[in-house]
Design a protein around this motif. Structure first.
Motif, PDB file in Angstrom:
ATOM      1  N   ASN A  27       0.827  -1.210   0.000  1.00  0.00           N
ATOM      2  CA  ASN A  27       0.000   0.000   0.000  1.00  0.00           C
ATOM      3  C   ASN A  27       0.860   1.258   0.000  1.00  0.00           C
ATOM      4  OD1 ASN A  27      -2.609   1.134  -0.073  1.00  0.00           O
ATOM      5  ND2 ASN A  27      -2.589   1.526   2.122  1.00  0.00           N
ATOM      6  N   ALA A  28       2.038   1.185  -0.612  1.00  0.00           N
ATOM      7  CA  ALA A  28       2.945   2.339  -0.630  1.00  0.00           C
ATOM      8  C   ALA A  28       2.289   3.555  -1.270  1.00  0.00           C
ATOM      9  CB  ALA A  28       4.232   1.974  -1.371  1.00  0.00           C
ATOM     10  N   ALA A  29       1.428   3.331  -2.258  1.00  0.00           N
ATOM     11  CA  ALA A  29       0.756   4.448  -2.931  1.00  0.00           C
ATOM     12  C   ALA A  29      -0.436   4.970  -2.137  1.00  0.00           C
ATOM     13  CB  ALA A  29       0.301   4.023  -4.332  1.00  0.00           C
ATOM     14  N   GLY A  30      -0.805   4.286  -1.061  1.00  0.00           N
ATOM     15  CA  GLY A  30      -1.894   4.739  -0.203  1.00  0.00           C
ATOM     16  C   GLY A  30      -3.278   4.644  -0.807  1.00  0.00           C
ATOM     17  N   LYS A  31      -3.468   3.772  -1.799  1.00  0.00           N
ATOM     18  CA  LYS A  31      -4.772   3.696  -2.464  1.00  0.00           C
ATOM     19  C   LYS A  31      -5.793   2.859  -1.708  1.00  0.00           C
ATOM     20  CE  LYS A  31      -3.037   4.727  -7.071  1.00  0.00           C
ATOM     21  NZ  LYS A  31      -2.973   4.336  -8.494  1.00  0.00           N
ATOM     22  N   CYS A  32      -5.343   2.011  -0.800  1.00  0.00           N
ATOM     23  CA  CYS A  32      -6.278   1.266   0.047  1.00  0.00           C
ATOM     24  C   CYS A  32      -6.397   1.999   1.380  1.00  0.00           C
ATOM     25  CB  CYS A  32      -5.790  -0.166   0.272  1.00  0.00           C
ATOM     26  SG  CYS A  32      -7.018  -1.215   1.097  1.00  0.00           S
ATOM     27  N   PRO A  33      -7.581   2.515   1.715  1.00  0.00           N
ATOM     28  CA  PRO A  33      -7.728   3.316   2.927  1.00  0.00           C
ATOM     29  C   PRO A  33      -7.330   2.547   4.189  1.00  0.00           C
ATOM     30  CG  PRO A  33      -9.653   3.543   1.519  1.00  0.00           C
ATOM     31  CD  PRO A  33      -8.844   2.411   0.961  1.00  0.00           C
ATOM     32  N   VAL A  34      -6.694   3.252   5.087  1.00  0.00           N
ATOM     33  CA  VAL A  34      -6.267   2.676   6.363  1.00  0.00           C
ATOM     34  C   VAL A  34      -7.339   2.949   7.407  1.00  0.00           C
ATOM     35  CG1 VAL A  34      -4.564   2.851   8.225  1.00  0.00           C
ATOM     36  CG2 VAL A  34      -3.820   2.911   5.830  1.00  0.00           C
ATOM     37  N   ARG A  35      -7.749   1.912   8.113  1.00  0.00           N
ATOM     38  CA  ARG A  35      -8.720   2.043   9.196  1.00  0.00           C
ATOM     39  C   ARG A  35      -8.075   1.542  10.480  1.00  0.00           C
ATOM     40  NH1 ARG A  35     -10.473   4.925   6.148  1.00  0.00           N
ATOM     41  NH2 ARG A  35     -12.533   5.071   5.204  1.00  0.00           N
ATOM     42  N   PRO A  36      -7.790   2.454  11.425  1.00  0.00           N
ATOM     43  CA  PRO A  36      -7.124   2.043  12.655  1.00  0.00           C
ATOM     44  C   PRO A  36      -7.883   0.913  13.348  1.00  0.00           C
ATOM     45  CG  PRO A  36      -7.215   4.430  12.499  1.00  0.00           C
ATOM     46  CD  PRO A  36      -8.075   3.893  11.397  1.00  0.00           C
ATOM     47  N   ARG A  37      -7.157  -0.127  13.715  1.00  0.00           N
ATOM     48  CA  ARG A  37      -7.682  -1.270  14.477  1.00  0.00           C
ATOM     49  C   ARG A  37      -8.730  -2.075  13.708  1.00  0.00           C
ATOM     50  NH1 ARG A  37      -7.197   2.953  17.757  1.00  0.00           N
ATOM     51  NH2 ARG A  37      -9.416   3.434  17.658  1.00  0.00           N
ATOM     52  N   GLN A  38      -8.934  -1.780  12.426  1.00  0.00           N
ATOM     53  CA  GLN A  38      -9.873  -2.568  11.626  1.00  0.00           C
ATOM     54  C   GLN A  38      -9.140  -3.256  10.487  1.00  0.00           C
ATOM     55  OE1 GLN A  38     -12.969   0.557  10.769  1.00  0.00           O
ATOM     56  NE2 GLN A  38     -14.353  -1.144  11.200  1.00  0.00           N
ATOM     57  N   LYS A  39      -9.549  -4.484  10.190  1.00  0.00           N
ATOM     58  CA  LYS A  39      -8.988  -5.188   9.052  1.00  0.00           C
ATOM     59  C   LYS A  39      -9.682  -4.724   7.766  1.00  0.00           C
ATOM     60  CE  LYS A  39      -9.520  -9.229  10.960  1.00  0.00           C
ATOM     61  NZ  LYS A  39      -9.656 -10.680  11.161  1.00  0.00           N
ATOM     62  N   VAL A  40      -8.877  -4.494   6.735  1.00  0.00           N
ATOM     63  CA  VAL A  40      -9.394  -4.150   5.421  1.00  0.00           C
ATOM     64  C   VAL A  40      -8.751  -5.098   4.406  1.00  0.00           C
ATOM     65  CG1 VAL A  40      -9.613  -2.385   3.629  1.00  0.00           C
ATOM     66  CG2 VAL A  40      -9.657  -1.718   6.046  1.00  0.00           C
ATOM     67  N   ALA A  41      -9.585  -5.844   3.693  1.00  0.00           N
ATOM     68  CA  ALA A  41      -9.091  -6.668   2.594  1.00  0.00           C
ATOM     69  C   ALA A  41      -9.012  -5.771   1.362  1.00  0.00           C
ATOM     70  CB  ALA A  41     -10.011  -7.851   2.340  1.00  0.00           C
ATOM     71  N   LEU A  75      -3.925  -7.768  -7.393  1.00  0.00           N
ATOM     72  CA  LEU A  75      -3.357  -8.211  -6.122  1.00  0.00           C
ATOM     73  C   LEU A  75      -4.389  -8.046  -5.016  1.00  0.00           C
ATOM     74  CD1 LEU A  75       0.191  -6.519  -6.107  1.00  0.00           C
ATOM     75  CD2 LEU A  75      -0.355  -8.882  -6.690  1.00  0.00           C
ATOM     76  N   THR A  76      -4.291  -8.900  -4.018  1.00  0.00           N
ATOM     77  CA  THR A  76      -5.097  -8.762  -2.807  1.00  0.00           C
ATOM     78  C   THR A  76      -4.190  -8.929  -1.590  1.00  0.00           C
ATOM     79  OG1 THR A  76      -7.254  -9.452  -3.675  1.00  0.00           O
ATOM     80  CG2 THR A  76      -6.839  -9.926  -1.371  1.00  0.00           C
ATOM     81  N   TRP A  77      -4.416  -8.109  -0.582  1.00  0.00           N
ATOM     82  CA  TRP A  77      -3.754  -8.266   0.710  1.00  0.00           C
ATOM     83  C   TRP A  77      -4.715  -7.794   1.786  1.00  0.00           C
ATOM     84  CZ3 TRP A  77      -2.457  -4.348  -2.697  1.00  0.00           C
ATOM     85  CH2 TRP A  77      -2.593  -3.035  -2.241  1.00  0.00           C
ATOM     86  N   VAL A  78      -4.349  -7.988   3.046  1.00  0.00           N
ATOM     87  CA  VAL A  78      -5.178  -7.540   4.170  1.00  0.00           C
ATOM     88  C   VAL A  78      -4.293  -6.728   5.107  1.00  0.00           C
ATOM     89  CG1 VAL A  78      -6.680  -8.203   6.088  1.00  0.00           C
ATOM     90  CG2 VAL A  78      -6.637  -9.595   3.996  1.00  0.00           C
ATOM     91  N   GLN A  79      -4.821  -5.588   5.513  1.00  0.00           N
ATOM     92  CA  GLN A  79      -4.097  -4.741   6.458  1.00  0.00           C
ATOM     93  C   GLN A  79      -4.988  -4.430   7.654  1.00  0.00           C
ATOM     94  OE1 GLN A  79      -3.247  -1.723   3.485  1.00  0.00           O
ATOM     95  NE2 GLN A  79      -4.896  -0.390   4.232  1.00  0.00           N
ATOM     96  N   ARG A  80      -4.354  -4.316   8.799  1.00  0.00           N
ATOM     97  CA  ARG A  80      -5.027  -3.836  10.013  1.00  0.00           C
ATOM     98  C   ARG A  80      -4.314  -2.558  10.399  1.00  0.00           C
ATOM     99  NH1 ARG A  80      -7.527  -6.935  14.140  1.00  0.00           N
ATOM    100  NH2 ARG A  80      -6.296  -8.744  13.502  1.00  0.00           N
ATOM    101  N   GLY A  81      -5.009  -1.414  10.263  1.00  0.00           N
ATOM    102  CA  GLY A  81      -4.283  -0.163  10.353  1.00  0.00           C
ATOM    103  C   GLY A  81      -3.263  -0.139   9.230  1.00  0.00           C
ATOM    104  N   LYS A  82      -2.002   0.122   9.552  1.00  0.00           N
ATOM    105  CA  LYS A  82      -0.950   0.122   8.541  1.00  0.00           C
ATOM    106  C   LYS A  82      -0.175  -1.190   8.505  1.00  0.00           C
ATOM    107  CE  LYS A  82      -0.196   5.136   8.587  1.00  0.00           C
ATOM    108  NZ  LYS A  82       0.815   6.219   8.755  1.00  0.00           N
ATOM    109  N   LYS A  83      -0.543  -2.114   9.367  1.00  0.00           N
ATOM    110  CA  LYS A  83       0.172  -3.388   9.429  1.00  0.00           C
ATOM    111  C   LYS A  83      -0.413  -4.391   8.435  1.00  0.00           C
ATOM    112  CE  LYS A  83       1.475  -7.128  12.568  1.00  0.00           C
ATOM    113  NZ  LYS A  83       1.374  -7.664  13.965  1.00  0.00           N
ATOM    114  N   ILE A  84       0.444  -5.025   7.650  1.00  0.00           N
ATOM    115  CA  ILE A  84       0.001  -6.040   6.694  1.00  0.00           C
ATOM    116  C   ILE A  84      -0.128  -7.369   7.445  1.00  0.00           C
ATOM    117  CG2 ILE A  84       0.501  -7.231   4.537  1.00  0.00           C
ATOM    118  CD1 ILE A  84      -0.037  -4.207   4.280  1.00  0.00           C
ATOM    119  N   VAL A  85      -1.348  -7.900   7.486  1.00  0.00           N
ATOM    120  CA  VAL A  85      -1.577  -9.159   8.204  1.00  0.00           C
ATOM    121  C   VAL A  85      -1.792 -10.333   7.255  1.00  0.00           C
ATOM    122  CG1 VAL A  85      -2.470  -8.003  10.260  1.00  0.00           C
ATOM    123  CG2 VAL A  85      -4.059  -8.666   8.439  1.00  0.00           C
TER     124      VAL A  85
END
Length: 223
Positions: A95-109, A117-127
């Motif tokens: 998410n270096a380009a910041g196109k997937c919104p970051v939600r603190p303490r929430q998982k976003v697929a 590509l698909t990934w999952v982040q929780r806040g800025k952490k890639i899970v």
């Protein structure tokens, strides 16, 4: 020598037998033609970027394929190899380009249609690290925007498309879902679902829960 009995002893002389070592087959000559993603692979592998396949290019691309499990391992810079290249380039910061919104303490697929590509982040952490996917074909595109996982079925069967298996299905928008695929992930497009390798879909199953957010953006090449 008192009481000694002299005895003739027969000694067998062992002659070593030389056994020829088994022949080691030489690696097959790398003779793949120039691929459509030649320049991209040359740049990634720090080769001379001229868009023309050489023996050295072929060998380097084949090593890349072998390292990341791309089949066939033939040195050809085709779509499957390029898609794996995108995964490698995304690395630990997809998410270096910041196109997937970051939600603190929430998982976003995150579903990046442009890079497939698909990934999952929780806040800025890639899970869940980025993996290649196949999204909707032209006219049946995966719908962009915000969604939520609303239903999961490990053994889903499509009631619309010829009873096709949809292992590890996680639905997020109507009939669109993440799920494993038994077909070639690098050709064509889906009917709107986010197709994944079965092994990746199984791992994602253990990461997402009902209610988790999904964000889709970009545009699939060819749509």
């Amino acid at each position: 020598m008192c009481g000694a009995v002299a005895t003739a002893v027969s000694v067998a002389v062992l002659v070593p037998v030389l056994v020829a070592a088994p022949a080691v087959a030489a690696p097959a000559r790398c003779g793949a033609a120039t691929g459509p993603y030649q320049r991209q692979l040359e740049a990634q592998l720090k080769l001379s970027v001229d868009g023309r396949q050489s023996a050295a290019d072929c060998a380097a691309i084949r090593s890349f394929q072998a390292k990341y499990g791309v089949r066939p391992t033939d040195g050809y810079a085709g779509l499957a190899t390029y898609r794996q290249l995108l995964v490698v380039q995304a690395g630990k910061n997809p998410n270096a380009a910041g196109k997937c919104p970051v939600r603190p303490r929430q998982k976003v697929a995150c579903v990046d249609l442009s890079r497939q590509l698909t990934w999952v982040q929780r806040g800025k952490k890639i899970v869940f690290a980025p993996v290649p996917v196949r999204t909707g074909r032209d006219g049946m595109e995966t719908r962009p925007g915000w969604h939520r996982v609303y239903w999961k079925n490990r053994h889903q069967i499509s009631t619309v498309y010829n009873n096709a298996p949809m292992p590890y299905a996680q639905f997020f928008d109507g009939g669109q879902a993440f799920h494993g695929s038994y077909t070639d992930l690098f050709s064509g497009g889906s009917h709107g679902c986010v197709n994944m390798r079965k092994v990746d879909a199984a791992r994602l199953w253990n990461v997402l829960r009902v209610g988790d957010l999904v964000y889709v953006w970009g545009r699939k090449p060819g749509t």
